[in-house]
Design an enzyme around this catalytic site. Structure first.
Site, PDB file in Angstrom:
ATOM      1  N   LYS A 305       0.843  -1.209   0.000  1.00 31.97           N
ATOM      2  CA  LYS A 305       0.000   0.000   0.000  1.00 31.97           C
ATOM      3  C   LYS A 305       0.874   1.254   0.000  1.00 31.97           C
ATOM      4  O   LYS A 305       0.804   2.114   0.892  1.00 31.97           O
ATOM      5  CB  LYS A 305      -0.959   0.010   1.191  1.00 31.97           C
ATOM      6  CG  LYS A 305      -1.946  -1.158   1.162  1.00 31.97           C
ATOM      7  CD  LYS A 305      -3.106  -0.980   2.114  1.00 31.97           C
ATOM      8  CE  LYS A 305      -4.074  -2.126   2.050  1.00 31.97           C
ATOM      9  NZ  LYS A 305      -3.592  -3.381   2.679  1.00 31.97           N
TER      10      LYS A 305
HETATM   11  P1  BMP Z   1      -8.177 -11.512   6.666  1.00 25.13           P
HETATM   12  O1  BMP Z   1      -8.986 -12.278   5.597  1.00 25.13           O
HETATM   13  O2  BMP Z   1      -7.443 -12.396   7.577  1.00 25.13           O
HETATM   14  O3  BMP Z   1      -9.018 -10.491   7.401  1.00 25.13           O
HETATM   15  O4  BMP Z   1      -7.042 -10.717   5.845  1.00 25.13           O
HETATM   16  C1  BMP Z   1      -7.359  -9.697   4.940  1.00 25.13           C
HETATM   17  C2  BMP Z   1      -6.121  -9.205   4.237  1.00 25.13           C
HETATM   18  O5  BMP Z   1      -6.523  -8.286   3.225  1.00 25.13           O
HETATM   19  C3  BMP Z   1      -5.122  -8.490   5.112  1.00 25.13           C
HETATM   20  O6  BMP Z   1      -3.852  -8.828   4.629  1.00 25.13           O
HETATM   21  C4  BMP Z   1      -5.369  -7.004   4.864  1.00 25.13           C
HETATM   22  O7  BMP Z   1      -4.188  -6.260   4.934  1.00 25.13           O
HETATM   23  C5  BMP Z   1      -5.912  -6.993   3.455  1.00 25.13           C
HETATM   24  N1  BMP Z   1      -6.941  -5.947   3.217  1.00 25.13           N
HETATM   25  C6  BMP Z   1      -8.165  -5.927   3.842  1.00 25.13           C
HETATM   26  O8  BMP Z   1      -8.469  -6.763   4.694  1.00 25.13           O
HETATM   27  N2  BMP Z   1      -9.059  -4.943   3.537  1.00 25.13           N
HETATM   28  C7  BMP Z   1      -8.806  -3.988   2.615  1.00 25.13           C
HETATM   29  O9  BMP Z   1      -9.670  -3.154   2.367  1.00 25.13           O
HETATM   30  C8  BMP Z   1      -7.565  -4.002   1.968  1.00 25.13           C
HETATM   31  C9  BMP Z   1      -6.652  -4.997   2.265  1.00 25.13           C
HETATM   32  O10 BMP Z   1      -5.490  -5.041   1.618  1.00 25.13           O
END
Ligand code: BMP
Length: 471
Positions: A305
């Site tokens: 990002k």
């Molecule tokens: P999880 O499914 O465990 O919540 O992980 C989501 C991943 O996606 C994380 O790596 C986070 O940085 C990324 N992410 C997110 O969750 N929401 C966004 O809007 C953008 C992201 O990059």
């Protein structure tokens, strides 16, 4: 339909400023000496009725139609009056992409196979009519004719006919100019100026092609809309491996990160990393990761990002112990600082084949991003289509860009969120309601007892939803 009636009507349009002469910028940024905007007609009920009568007269000469549909928004009131005068029911096309999935594209009652007459005010390229036709056809409605008030004679008729739509224009621009000249509304000089403009601005109908609806197209077909080689290859991987799953490898141990890559490798198209959270990071980890990614045919994607000024981004991308640009074909970036971020990534050393997912919306609750920011992000992505291959977002913001990929994080089968503002949707919701092409799943897989089986499950659910969407 007498010419006299049309002539009087043309003069009335001139008087209410629906037809103007001067120097105007068109929708596509070109300059034009004549501008027609019938939006004002709603303020003149008598004229609206006259126009509708002219259309109804023409409509009687056509084969039977079951429904009418005005091209939004200017032709909506015109179509409404035509519908009232003929008792032919009307349908309305929704224009807002955001409503996809939660609301119908076509409002009103209709039957599959109904024949719809399109009503439009002004045709330049014909692409607005084709967008409406596309949604009508996707809803099972047949379209073959469009009645329009004014044909600007710039290639629209040919484009429409190439796409199976016959245009019936009450007036063409040359006739309009003749009528206005006869009524002394314009001078010979203005008529000449418009004539010269027309002969210089013919659009080649063969180069005009309606952008197809991303949500209805197969990935294999979308690959032909892109130039970036990584994007092309990603579409290929998705099609051949039948997967739209991106695993979020938010793992703090190097060994576990490599284990995860082996476990889920056969089921993913992307492995998204936050490489700076790996506590025992060593450049060797990257060599192992690259080998696994090659063997299982997926791309490495660093979710950095980026969001600083271009020069800093360039250094963050290529330098540091992580040397992101040497192994991650894909990275994420914020659009907050504008084009500099993308220029910085383009200027960095490293892999030649690289692409960016630009973040437009987030799954995090109560983010400060507003609609203006979202729209400007999409605009920036289109301007930088050589490097931006997709958008990170939570809704189908760009349906008419089949080459752009929507990446949607926040996907989980069981949980609705975490304690730190993360919000989740099911795989089916991500694809069918939110418009996601690729779904990002982190803890839904990484915390599972059998990560490989869980990744397979997500992959299959996501793929089934994608097939349902395009069919
Ligand atoms: P999880 O499914 O465990 O919540 O992980 C989501 C991943 O996606 C994380 O790596 C986070 O940085 C990324 N992410 C997110 O969750 N929401 C966004 O809007 C953008 C992201 O990059």
């Amino acid at each position: 339909m007498g010419n006299e009636k049309l002539k009087l009507f043309a003069v009335e349009l001139f008087k209410i400023n629906a037809i103007k002469f001067g120097e105007f910028k068109t929708k596509v940024g070109l300059m034009t000496p004549v501008y027609c905007d019938l939006r004002v007609i709603v303020s003149y009920p008598k004229l609206l009725e006259t126009l509708s009568d002219l259309i109804v007269e023409h409509l009687k000469k056509l084969n039977k139609v079951d429904i009418v549909c005005g091209v939004p928004y200017t032709a909506l009131p015109i179509a409404t009056v035509v519908s009232i005068k003929t008792s032919i029911p009307m349908v309305m096309r929704r224009k807002e992409a955001k409503d996809y999935g939660t609301k119908k594209l076509i409002e009103g009652h209709f039957n599959e196979g109904d024949i719809c007459l399109i009503v439009e005010d002004v045709v330049t390229s014909g692409s607005s009519i084709l967008e409406t036709v596309r949604d009508l056809k996707n809803s099972g409605i047949k379209c073959s004719d469009a009645i329009v008030l004014l044909n600007r004679e710039q290639g629209g008729s040919q484009l429409l006919s190439n796409n199976g739509i016959k245009m019936h224009a009450l007036l063409n621009l040359t006739e309009l100019m003749q009528y206005l000249r006869e009524a002394n509304c314009v001078t010979d000089a203005v008529v000449d100026k418009v004539k010269t403009y027309l002969s210089n601005t013919q659009v080649d109908p063969n180069v005009l092609n309606l952008k197809e609806d991303r949500l209805k197209l197969a990935f294999s077909a979308r690959a032909k809309f892109v130039q970036n080689p990584i994007s092309k290859k990603l579409f290929e991987i998705m099609s051949t491996k039948k997967t739209t799953l991106c695993v979020a490898a938010d793992i703090t141990s190097a060994t576990d990160l490599l284990n995860l890559a082996e476990q889920v490798g056969p089921h993913i198209c992307l492995m998204k990393t936050h490489i700076d959270i790996v506590e025992d990071f060593h450049p060797n980890v990257i060599n192992h990761l690259k080998e696994i990614a090659n063997r299982h045919n997926f791309f490495l994607f660093e979710d950095k990002k980026f969001g600083d000024i271009g020069k800093t981004v360039q250094l963050q991308y290529s330098k540091s112990i992580f040397q992101i640009s040497s192994w991650a074909n894909l990275v994420t970036a914020h659009s907050l600082l504008g084009k500099g971020v993308l220029e910085g990534i383009k200027a960095g050393d490293g892999l030649k084949e690289r692409g960016v997912f630009l973040l437009a919306e987030t799954s995090s609750a109560e983010s400060l991003i507003d609609q203006n920011y979202v729209q400007s992000t999409i605009k920036l992505a289109k301007q930088y289509s050589d490097i931006v291959i997709g958008i990170v977002c939570q809704s189908p913001l760009f349906r008419d860009e089949p080459g752009l990929i929507q990446l949607t994080p926040g996907c989980h089968l069981e949980s609705v969120g975490d304690t730190l503002a993360q919000q989740y949707s099911s795989p089916e919701n991500v694809v069918l309601t939110k418009g996601g092409d690729i779904a990002v799943v982190g803890r839904g897989i990484t915390k599972a007892a059998d990560r490989s089986a869980e990744a397979k499950k997500y992959k299959e659910l996501l793929w089934a939803a994608y097939e349902k969407r395009i069919n």
